[in-house]
Design a protein around this motif. Sequence first.
Motif, PDB file in Angstrom:
ATOM      1  N   ARG A 240       0.772  -1.146   0.180  1.00 52.96           N
ATOM      2  CA  ARG A 240       0.025   0.010  -0.047  1.00 52.96           C
ATOM      3  C   ARG A 240       0.845   1.161  -0.059  1.00 52.96           C
ATOM      4  NH1 ARG A 240      -2.789  -0.426   5.193  1.00 52.96           N
ATOM      5  NH2 ARG A 240      -1.109  -1.200   5.780  1.00 52.96           N
ATOM      6  N   LEU A 241       2.103   1.002   0.634  1.00 58.64           N
ATOM      7  CA  LEU A 241       2.811   2.580   0.658  1.00 58.64           C
ATOM      8  C   LEU A 241       3.645   2.435  -0.736  1.00 58.64           C
ATOM      9  CD1 LEU A 241       4.445   2.305   4.104  1.00 58.64           C
ATOM     10  CD2 LEU A 241       3.093   4.175   3.114  1.00 58.64           C
ATOM     11  N   GLN A 261       9.173   1.515   7.667  1.00 65.47           N
ATOM     12  CA  GLN A 261       8.043   1.278   6.657  1.00 65.47           C
ATOM     13  C   GLN A 261       6.859   0.610   7.536  1.00 65.47           C
ATOM     14  OE1 GLN A 261       8.286  -0.205   2.412  1.00 65.47           O
ATOM     15  NE2 GLN A 261      10.469  -0.156   3.173  1.00 65.47           N
ATOM     16  N   ARG A 262       7.316  -0.447   8.612  1.00 64.15           N
ATOM     17  CA  ARG A 262       6.280  -1.216   9.114  1.00 64.15           C
ATOM     18  C   ARG A 262       5.286  -0.161  10.125  1.00 64.15           C
ATOM     19  NH1 ARG A 262      10.080  -5.663   8.608  1.00 64.15           N
ATOM     20  NH2 ARG A 262      11.361  -4.764  10.361  1.00 64.15           N
ATOM     21  N   GLU A 263       6.494   0.774  10.823  1.00 68.59           N
ATOM     22  CA  GLU A 263       5.781   1.765  11.689  1.00 68.59           C
ATOM     23  C   GLU A 263       4.473   2.486  10.948  1.00 68.59           C
ATOM     24  OE1 GLU A 263       7.074   5.980  13.208  1.00 68.59           O
ATOM     25  OE2 GLU A 263       8.726   4.396  13.503  1.00 68.59           O
ATOM     26  N   LEU A 268      -1.185   3.708   9.231  1.00 71.52           N
ATOM     27  CA  LEU A 268      -2.392   3.663   8.274  1.00 71.52           C
ATOM     28  C   LEU A 268      -3.510   2.802   8.675  1.00 71.52           C
ATOM     29  CD1 LEU A 268      -0.576   3.576   4.760  1.00 71.52           C
ATOM     30  CD2 LEU A 268      -1.961   5.121   5.294  1.00 71.52           C
ATOM     31  N   ASP A 269      -3.005   1.436   9.200  1.00 71.39           N
ATOM     32  CA  ASP A 269      -3.902   0.696   9.680  1.00 71.39           C
ATOM     33  C   ASP A 269      -4.879   1.137  10.512  1.00 71.39           C
ATOM     34  OD1 ASP A 269      -3.030  -1.354   7.958  1.00 71.39           O
ATOM     35  OD2 ASP A 269      -1.750  -2.373   9.524  1.00 71.39           O
ATOM     36  N   GLN A 279       3.326   9.138   2.896  1.00 71.89           N
ATOM     37  CA  GLN A 279       4.551   9.355   2.011  1.00 71.89           C
ATOM     38  C   GLN A 279       5.373  10.215   2.230  1.00 71.89           C
ATOM     39  OE1 GLN A 279       1.573   9.089  -1.472  1.00 71.89           O
ATOM     40  NE2 GLN A 279       3.531   8.830  -2.467  1.00 71.89           N
ATOM     41  N   LEU A 280       4.580  11.296   2.963  1.00 75.32           N
ATOM     42  CA  LEU A 280       5.799  12.407   3.194  1.00 75.32           C
ATOM     43  C   LEU A 280       6.697  12.061   4.449  1.00 75.32           C
ATOM     44  CD1 LEU A 280       3.418  15.797   3.066  1.00 75.32           C
ATOM     45  CD2 LEU A 280       5.501  15.255   2.096  1.00 75.32           C
ATOM     46  N   GLN A 281       6.078  11.283   5.381  1.00 72.58           N
ATOM     47  CA  GLN A 281       6.915  10.883   6.545  1.00 72.58           C
ATOM     48  C   GLN A 281       8.185   9.732   5.894  1.00 72.58           C
ATOM     49  OE1 GLN A 281       5.483   8.857  10.005  1.00 72.58           O
ATOM     50  NE2 GLN A 281       3.632  10.055  10.298  1.00 72.58           N
TER      51      GLN A 281
END
Length: 341
Positions: A240-241, A261-263, A268-269, A279-281
């Motif tokens: 999704r990312l 990425q997991r964080e 998002l979840d 995305q900005l993060q």
Amino acid sequence: MSTGHERLARLMQRGTDFLGCEVAILGGAMSWISERNLVSALSNAGAFGVIACGAMTPDLLDTEIAETKKRTDRPFGVNLITMHPMLSELIDVCKRHDVAHVVFAGGLPPAGAIDRVKAGGAKLICFAPALALAKKLIRSGVDALVIEGMEAGGHIGPVSTSVLAQEILPPLAAEVPIFVAGGIGHGGLIAGYLEMGAVGVQLGTRFVCATECIAHPNFKKAFIRASARDAITSVQIDPRLPVIPVRALKNREMESFAAKQREVAQLLDEQKVEMMEAQLQIEHYWAGALRRAVIEGDVETGSVMAGQSVGMVKDEAPVAEILARLVDEAAHALERRSAHA
């Protein structure tokens, strides 16, 4: 001047005329690295320096251009990221300074951005990672293209430079000037791409170990020690990312990025962030990780972005010396080929 050098100058002429320099070699825009010192050194040596705007604010870019102008009276460009939230203001800064060439990176430019650059009098260069996109950009009115393959450092596409060159140069080289980038560390390869129809090339990794480059000594040492296979790509953890892969030297930071990425995926979840914020993060994460390595010299927990040509970087040398080597290698390659023709 030897016949090899004369032939090289002829093959590069469309590129040098377009850029307004002596050697049609663009400096790859590398955040924290492609700043006033390296950019002016490249332009002063006869190549074409490009400021990496990255995540800079308009005020910071304004200062960077002004400081570069103090160090060179030759043309240079500014690389702008198309997803920057203040892209219009950054274009205005370039216009105010009469920047001759603007380079767009990071996907298709938003509506109106191309016209805005052209209205300001600058020539516009865009990255094209596929033939269909290259054709679309030409129809949109861009003045030149850079085709960059996955061997490059930093954010990369999925296709190798040699395949892109074969796909894009034969049908489009006559339409606009095209520069080739990704995995170039020797002049012999520059000669090959010029003979295929390119008007010049772009190199980033090769110039990190220039004496004029402000990168930390630890960062430069990591480049000199590395082999081609040490420059690996980041892995996308969550589909999704839409994370663009990054090529960098293998270290602890590459594992940290997977954790980051997991964080973000978890946020998002839990619906704590929107996709744009996620995305900005990720982008801000890269900016910080790269700064730790380039400026602070932390090559373990910082991001050491490098292309696969890093294996050919063996020493630190002035920009003018690196350029002279590349030009001589290209000229000798052309001479050898004409001798066997």
